[in-house]
Scaffold this motif. Sequence first.
Motif, PDB file in Angstrom:
ATOM      1  N   GLN A 206      15.958  -6.745  -1.859  1.00  0.00           N
ATOM      2  CA  GLN A 206      16.595  -7.817  -1.083  1.00  0.00           C
ATOM      3  C   GLN A 206      15.622  -8.438  -0.079  1.00  0.00           C
ATOM      4  O   GLN A 206      15.625  -9.658   0.128  1.00  0.00           O
ATOM      5  CB  GLN A 206      17.846  -7.285  -0.379  1.00  0.00           C
ATOM      6  N   ALA A 207      14.761  -7.612   0.522  1.00  0.00           N
ATOM      7  CA  ALA A 207      13.758  -8.137   1.459  1.00  0.00           C
ATOM      8  C   ALA A 207      12.771  -9.057   0.743  1.00  0.00           C
ATOM      9  O   ALA A 207      12.172  -9.938   1.364  1.00  0.00           O
ATOM     10  CB  ALA A 207      13.017  -6.984   2.130  1.00  0.00           C
ATOM     11  N   CYS A 208      12.636  -8.865  -0.568  1.00  0.00           N
ATOM     12  CA  CYS A 208      11.773  -9.723  -1.390  1.00  0.00           C
ATOM     13  C   CYS A 208      12.520 -10.947  -1.918  1.00  0.00           C
ATOM     14  O   CYS A 208      12.053 -11.617  -2.841  1.00  0.00           O
ATOM     15  CB  CYS A 208      11.187  -8.914  -2.548  1.00  0.00           C
ATOM     16  N   ARG A 209      13.708 -11.186  -1.354  1.00  0.00           N
ATOM     17  CA  ARG A 209      14.532 -12.357  -1.702  1.00  0.00           C
ATOM     18  C   ARG A 209      14.991 -12.341  -3.153  1.00  0.00           C
ATOM     19  O   ARG A 209      15.023 -13.379  -3.814  1.00  0.00           O
ATOM     20  CB  ARG A 209      13.801 -13.645  -1.372  1.00  0.00           C
ATOM     21  N   MET A 210      15.291 -11.154  -3.639  1.00  0.00           N
ATOM     22  CA  MET A 210      15.834 -11.001  -4.987  1.00  0.00           C
ATOM     23  C   MET A 210      17.057 -10.093  -4.912  1.00  0.00           C
ATOM     24  O   MET A 210      17.311  -9.464  -3.890  1.00  0.00           O
ATOM     25  CB  MET A 210      14.785 -10.374  -5.920  1.00  0.00           C
TER      26      MET A 210
ATOM     27  N   VAL B  56       1.432  -3.783 -10.070  1.00  0.00           N
ATOM     28  CA  VAL B  56       1.173  -3.428  -8.678  1.00  0.00           C
ATOM     29  C   VAL B  56       1.769  -2.039  -8.453  1.00  0.00           C
ATOM     30  O   VAL B  56       2.880  -1.745  -8.910  1.00  0.00           O
ATOM     31  CB  VAL B  56       1.799  -4.465  -7.720  1.00  0.00           C
ATOM     32  N   CYS B  57       1.023  -1.183  -7.775  1.00  0.00           N
ATOM     33  CA  CYS B  57       1.470   0.195  -7.520  1.00  0.00           C
ATOM     34  C   CYS B  57       1.765   0.367  -6.028  1.00  0.00           C
ATOM     35  O   CYS B  57       1.029  -0.140  -5.181  1.00  0.00           O
ATOM     36  CB  CYS B  57       0.383   1.181  -7.932  1.00  0.00           C
ATOM     37  N   THR B  58       2.839   1.084  -5.735  1.00  0.00           N
ATOM     38  CA  THR B  58       3.182   1.375  -4.348  1.00  0.00           C
ATOM     39  C   THR B  58       3.822   2.753  -4.268  1.00  0.00           C
ATOM     40  O   THR B  58       3.994   3.437  -5.275  1.00  0.00           O
ATOM     41  CB  THR B  58       4.102   0.277  -3.764  1.00  0.00           C
ATOM     42  N   TYR B  59       4.176   3.144  -3.064  1.00  0.00           N
ATOM     43  CA  TYR B  59       4.792   4.452  -2.863  1.00  0.00           C
ATOM     44  C   TYR B  59       6.229   4.464  -3.384  1.00  0.00           C
ATOM     45  O   TYR B  59       6.928   3.455  -3.329  1.00  0.00           O
ATOM     46  CB  TYR B  59       4.774   4.821  -1.380  1.00  0.00           C
ATOM     47  N   HIS B  60       6.653   5.618  -3.845  1.00  0.00           N
ATOM     48  CA  HIS B  60       8.028   5.802  -4.318  1.00  0.00           C
ATOM     49  C   HIS B  60       8.970   5.753  -3.115  1.00  0.00           C
ATOM     50  O   HIS B  60       8.637   6.277  -2.042  1.00  0.00           O
ATOM     51  CB  HIS B  60       8.133   7.162  -5.023  1.00  0.00           C
ATOM     52  N   PRO B  61      10.143   5.141  -3.271  1.00  0.00           N
ATOM     53  CA  PRO B  61      11.091   5.105  -2.147  1.00  0.00           C
ATOM     54  C   PRO B  61      11.437   6.495  -1.591  1.00  0.00           C
ATOM     55  O   PRO B  61      11.643   6.631  -0.383  1.00  0.00           O
ATOM     56  CB  PRO B  61      12.327   4.423  -2.743  1.00  0.00           C
ATOM     57  N   ALA B  62      11.474   7.520  -2.440  1.00  0.00           N
ATOM     58  CA  ALA B  62      11.753   8.874  -1.936  1.00  0.00           C
ATOM     59  C   ALA B  62      10.642   9.335  -0.993  1.00  0.00           C
ATOM     60  O   ALA B  62      10.903  10.008   0.013  1.00  0.00           O
ATOM     61  CB  ALA B  62      11.903   9.854  -3.102  1.00  0.00           C
ATOM     62  N   TYR B  63       9.410   8.973  -1.299  1.00  0.00           N
ATOM     63  CA  TYR B  63       8.274   9.293  -0.421  1.00  0.00           C
ATOM     64  C   TYR B  63       8.437   8.556   0.912  1.00  0.00           C
ATOM     65  O   TYR B  63       8.180   9.118   1.981  1.00  0.00           O
ATOM     66  CB  TYR B  63       6.967   8.908  -1.108  1.00  0.00           C
ATOM     67  N   LEU B  64       8.869   7.291   0.840  1.00  0.00           N
ATOM     68  CA  LEU B  64       9.045   6.510   2.064  1.00  0.00           C
ATOM     69  C   LEU B  64      10.146   7.092   2.949  1.00  0.00           C
ATOM     70  O   LEU B  64      10.058   7.017   4.174  1.00  0.00           O
ATOM     71  CB  LEU B  64       9.366   5.053   1.722  1.00  0.00           C
ATOM     72  N   LEU B  65      11.163   7.679   2.335  1.00  0.00           N
ATOM     73  CA  LEU B  65      12.223   8.324   3.121  1.00  0.00           C
ATOM     74  C   LEU B  65      11.678   9.542   3.870  1.00  0.00           C
ATOM     75  O   LEU B  65      12.091   9.827   4.981  1.00  0.00           O
ATOM     76  CB  LEU B  65      13.387   8.741   2.211  1.00  0.00           C
ATOM     77  N   ARG B  66      10.747  10.250   3.238  1.00  0.00           N
ATOM     78  CA  ARG B  66      10.140  11.434   3.868  1.00  0.00           C
ATOM     79  C   ARG B  66       9.013  11.058   4.830  1.00  0.00           C
ATOM     80  O   ARG B  66       8.687  11.827   5.739  1.00  0.00           O
ATOM     81  CB  ARG B  66       9.578  12.390   2.800  1.00  0.00           C
ATOM     82  N   ASN B  67       8.391   9.896   4.609  1.00  0.00           N
ATOM     83  CA  ASN B  67       7.228   9.463   5.393  1.00  0.00           C
ATOM     84  C   ASN B  67       7.414   8.004   5.824  1.00  0.00           C
ATOM     85  O   ASN B  67       6.760   7.107   5.278  1.00  0.00           O
ATOM     86  CB  ASN B  67       5.948   9.595   4.556  1.00  0.00           C
TER      87      ASN B  67
ATOM     88  N   LEU C 193       2.651  -8.489  -4.207  1.00  0.00           N
ATOM     89  CA  LEU C 193       3.361  -8.729  -5.463  1.00  0.00           C
ATOM     90  C   LEU C 193       4.129 -10.041  -5.423  1.00  0.00           C
ATOM     91  O   LEU C 193       4.079 -10.842  -6.362  1.00  0.00           O
ATOM     92  CB  LEU C 193       4.305  -7.553  -5.760  1.00  0.00           C
ATOM     93  N   MET C 194       4.834 -10.289  -4.339  1.00  0.00           N
ATOM     94  CA  MET C 194       5.602 -11.527  -4.224  1.00  0.00           C
ATOM     95  C   MET C 194       4.662 -12.742  -4.213  1.00  0.00           C
ATOM     96  O   MET C 194       4.986 -13.793  -4.770  1.00  0.00           O
ATOM     97  CB  MET C 194       6.484 -11.515  -2.972  1.00  0.00           C
ATOM     98  N   GLY C 195       3.492 -12.594  -3.601  1.00  0.00           N
ATOM     99  CA  GLY C 195       2.505 -13.668  -3.618  1.00  0.00           C
ATOM    100  C   GLY C 195       2.082 -13.992  -5.047  1.00  0.00           C
ATOM    101  O   GLY C 195       1.979 -15.168  -5.430  1.00  0.00           O
ATOM    102  N   LEU C 196       1.854 -12.957  -5.850  1.00  0.00           N
ATOM    103  CA  LEU C 196       1.503 -13.157  -7.262  1.00  0.00           C
ATOM    104  C   LEU C 196       2.619 -13.901  -8.005  1.00  0.00           C
ATOM    105  O   LEU C 196       2.367 -14.727  -8.862  1.00  0.00           O
ATOM    106  CB  LEU C 196       1.277 -11.803  -7.959  1.00  0.00           C
ATOM    107  N   MET C 197       3.860 -13.550  -7.648  1.00  0.00           N
ATOM    108  CA  MET C 197       5.022 -14.130  -8.336  1.00  0.00           C
ATOM    109  C   MET C 197       5.394 -15.513  -7.794  1.00  0.00           C
ATOM    110  O   MET C 197       6.290 -16.158  -8.335  1.00  0.00           O
ATOM    111  CB  MET C 197       6.227 -13.189  -8.206  1.00  0.00           C
ATOM    112  N   GLY C 198       4.743 -15.931  -6.723  1.00  0.00           N
ATOM    113  CA  GLY C 198       5.053 -17.241  -6.161  1.00  0.00           C
ATOM    114  C   GLY C 198       6.296 -17.248  -5.300  1.00  0.00           C
ATOM    115  O   GLY C 198       6.918 -18.296  -5.096  1.00  0.00           O
TER     116      GLY C 198
END
Length: 197
Positions: free
Chosen positions: A81-85, A164-175, A189-194
């Motif tokens: 949702q923060a990525c406007r999708m 594009v690779c990023t951290y898993h949401p479960a990792y973000l919950l712990r960190n 990623l959003m920049g690539l997608m326009g």
Amino acid sequence: MGDAPEGPQKSTAPTLEVLRDEVAACVRCQELATTRTQTVFGVGSRDARLCFMGEAPGADEDRQGEPFVGRAGQLLNKIIQACRMQREEVYILNVLKCRPPGNRNPNPAEAANCSGFLNRQLELIEPEYICCLGAVAAQNLLQTQTPIGRLRGRVHEYRGIKVVCTYHPAYLLRNPSAKKDAWEDMKMLMGLMGVQL
């Protein structure tokens, strides 16, 4: 060699529905086939420009038959949702279609057994972009042992699809401090997608 796989079985399923039925009937990984509640195929738009890919279903996903429905899934929804999708606009799937017991990481034989399904799923969806969530997803898709911290921040390619690779949401919950880095990945990623954020 025991029950080492003969290599991934290539699926020629003509539709996602046929592929979903193939996945549901799969018993190649005996342990997973006997411990799962159900397979977790994937959800979203079959015309999605973007796929989010995790490693394997967890307990909530195994129970509901849908990927990313637990706490990590709620965070993923907020990221989308923060990525406007909306969740319905993207496609969400995992490397494995069955939950490993105790939520352990998929082993290489399991990932190999499922790779024919995953590859066909991506062929049928034809996304322009894939966002790998976590090291297991990224390393399996890109066939590398490079740590997620080194895979982040640049664009990779898989069969002509930008990754594009990023951290898993479960990792973000712990960190939670890693959320800033994950947001930088999403902005890239959003920049690539326009997509303007």
